[in-house]
Design an enzyme around this catalytic site. Structure first.
Site, short mmCIF file in Angstrom:
data_model
loop_
_atom_site.label_atom_id
_atom_site.label_comp_id
_atom_site.label_asym_id
_atom_site.label_seq_id
_atom_site.Cartn_x
_atom_site.Cartn_y
_atom_site.Cartn_z
N ARG A 8 11.30 -5.65 5.44
CA ARG A 8 11.18 -5.31 4.86
C ARG A 8 12.14 -3.80 6.15
O ARG A 8 11.86 -4.60 7.67
CB ARG A 8 9.47 -4.53 5.88
CG ARG A 8 9.53 -2.65 5.50
CD ARG A 8 7.78 -2.89 4.90
NE ARG A 8 7.35 -2.43 6.48
CZ ARG A 8 5.60 -2.26 6.33
NH1 ARG A 8 5.18 -2.09 5.27
NH2 ARG A 8 5.12 -3.07 7.27
N ARG A 44 11.02 -1.40 11.30
CA ARG A 44 9.80 -1.32 12.00
C ARG A 44 9.87 -1.73 13.41
O ARG A 44 10.06 -3.22 13.31
CB ARG A 44 8.84 -0.55 11.16
CG ARG A 44 8.71 0.37 10.74
CD ARG A 44 7.02 0.23 10.19
NE ARG A 44 5.44 0.21 10.28
CZ ARG A 44 4.69 -0.17 9.65
NH1 ARG A 44 4.76 0.65 8.41
NH2 ARG A 44 3.64 -0.51 10.41
N LYS A 53 0.72 -1.47 0.13
CA LYS A 53 -0.35 0.10 -0.37
C LYS A 53 0.55 1.17 0.17
O LYS A 53 0.58 1.79 -0.90
CB LYS A 53 -0.62 0.03 1.15
CG LYS A 53 -2.17 -0.07 1.08
CD LYS A 53 -3.10 -0.24 2.63
CE LYS A 53 -2.23 -0.70 3.16
NZ LYS A 53 -2.63 -1.30 4.45
N ARG A 58 -10.18 1.98 9.43
CA ARG A 58 -9.88 0.43 9.32
C ARG A 58 -10.58 -0.14 9.64
O ARG A 58 -10.18 -1.28 9.83
CB ARG A 58 -8.45 0.44 9.99
CG ARG A 58 -6.41 0.16 9.30
CD ARG A 58 -5.86 0.35 11.09
NE ARG A 58 -4.80 -0.18 10.69
CZ ARG A 58 -3.82 0.16 10.09
NH1 ARG A 58 -3.77 1.35 9.18
NH2 ARG A 58 -2.65 -0.66 9.84
P1 ADP Z 1 0.11 -1.58 8.78
O1 ADP Z 1 -0.41 -1.60 7.40
O2 ADP Z 1 1.84 -2.13 7.96
O3 ADP Z 1 -0.24 -1.94 10.30
P2 ADP Z 1 0.32 1.54 9.21
O4 ADP Z 1 1.88 2.19 9.39
O5 ADP Z 1 -0.34 1.71 8.28
O6 ADP Z 1 1.07 0.82 9.35
O7 ADP Z 1 -0.10 1.64 10.51
C1 ADP Z 1 0.52 1.12 11.88
C2 ADP Z 1 0.46 1.51 12.09
O8 ADP Z 1 -0.44 2.99 13.59
C3 ADP Z 1 -0.81 0.46 13.67
O9 ADP Z 1 -0.70 -0.57 13.60
C4 ADP Z 1 -1.94 1.34 13.82
O10 ADP Z 1 -1.60 0.93 15.27
C5 ADP Z 1 -1.93 2.44 14.09
N1 ADP Z 1 -2.99 3.06 13.12
C6 ADP Z 1 -2.46 3.39 11.49
N2 ADP Z 1 -4.16 3.84 10.69
C7 ADP Z 1 -4.73 3.26 12.31
C8 ADP Z 1 -6.40 3.80 11.66
N3 ADP Z 1 -7.16 3.86 10.69
N4 ADP Z 1 -6.49 3.64 13.23
C9 ADP Z 1 -6.27 2.98 14.21
N5 ADP Z 1 -5.14 2.52 14.02
C10 ADP Z 1 -3.66 3.00 13.03
#
Ligand code: ADP
Length: 224
Positions: A130, A162, A17, A93
């Site tokens: 990654r 990460r 993504k 999400r």
């Molecule tokens: P990934 O999709 O690999 O989990 P992201 O960078 O999109 O990585 O998100 C990292 C973290 O940030 C998530 O695991 C969560 O803790 C938080 N997060 C991101 N977007 C949201 C969201 N829309 N709602 C709740 N928590 C979020």
């Protein structure tokens, strides 16, 4: 110039993504709005809120809807997003977040939601390898590292694994994805706003598939 776009991108962790959203944002000249990047930026400030956010992210759990939706609503109201659109990555999400996003937009404003599909075995392999730039967020991997000593090719920042890419946190995030985010696929499909795109193959070929899906959708809209 190509017209802008209003796009939501779904896909499990490691589906690519982030990589696709950066490219799409350049192609359509619209901001890439990534809740993960915004939260990581908050963590970097070292504020009390940042410390709490970091604890939740490192565990691989979700932040509360209120904080996320306030952040997203603010960003969507900025002039660049209002004028040309956005690539929304990481939000919605949950079904509740999808409802709030829909309420923030004018009816019919969303061009499309794209679900980037990659088999779980493959995303597990990708996530384990990654590596990410701590400054600009560019993705690398152990098989495609930066040219010099884990320094980002783009900005010179430090490239690391990460903290939520540990085996435990990955398992928790994928499990949450299945329970909370996968139902959004049906949610958008039932509203005729979804296109499924295969996320396997090179980043360029995935990008071409996503752009084709968007243009096909626009073409159909014009024919109405
Ligand atoms: P990934 O999709 O690999 O989990 P992201 O960078 O999109 O990585 O998100 C990292 C973290 O940030 C998530 O695991 C969560 O803790 C938080 N997060 C991101 N977007 C949201 C969201 N829309 N709602 C709740 N928590 C979020």
């Amino acid at each position: 110039m190509v017209p802008g776009v209003r796009l939501v991108v779904l896909g499990k962790q490691g589906a690519g993504k982030g990589t696709q959203c950066v490219r799409l944002s350049h192609h359509y000249v619209v901001p890439h709005i990534s809740t993960g990047d915004m939260l990581r930026a908050a963590v970097k400030t070292g504020s009390a809120l940042g410390v709490k956010v970091k604890e939740t992210m490192d565990r691989g759990e979700l932040l509360g809807d209120d904080i996320i939706m306030e952040m997203v609503a603010d960003r969507l109201s900025e002039p660049d997003a209002r004028a040309r659109g956005f690539i929304l990555d990481g939000c919605p999400r949950t079904t509740h977040q999808a409802e709030v996003v829909a309420a923030l937009l004018l009816p019919g404003a969303l061009d499309l939601t794209v679900d980037i599909e990659v088999p779980t075995a493959q995303v597990l392999r990708r996530l384990a390898g990654r590596r990410v730039c701590t400054d600009c967020g560019t993705n690398y991997s152990v098989t495609t590292p930066p040219k010099v000593n884990w320094m980002c090719d783009i900005c010179g920042g430090e490239v690391i694994q990460r903290q939520d890419d540990t085996e435990d946190a990955i398992r928790r995030r994928l499990d949450l994805y299945e329970r909370q985010t996968a139902p959004l696929i049906d949610w958008y499909e039932s509203r005729q706003q979804l296109a499924k795109v295969s996320g396997t193959g090179s980043p360029d070929s995935v990008l071409r598939r996503v752009i084709r899906a968007i243009e096909e959708r626009r073409g159909r809209g014009q024919g109405r």
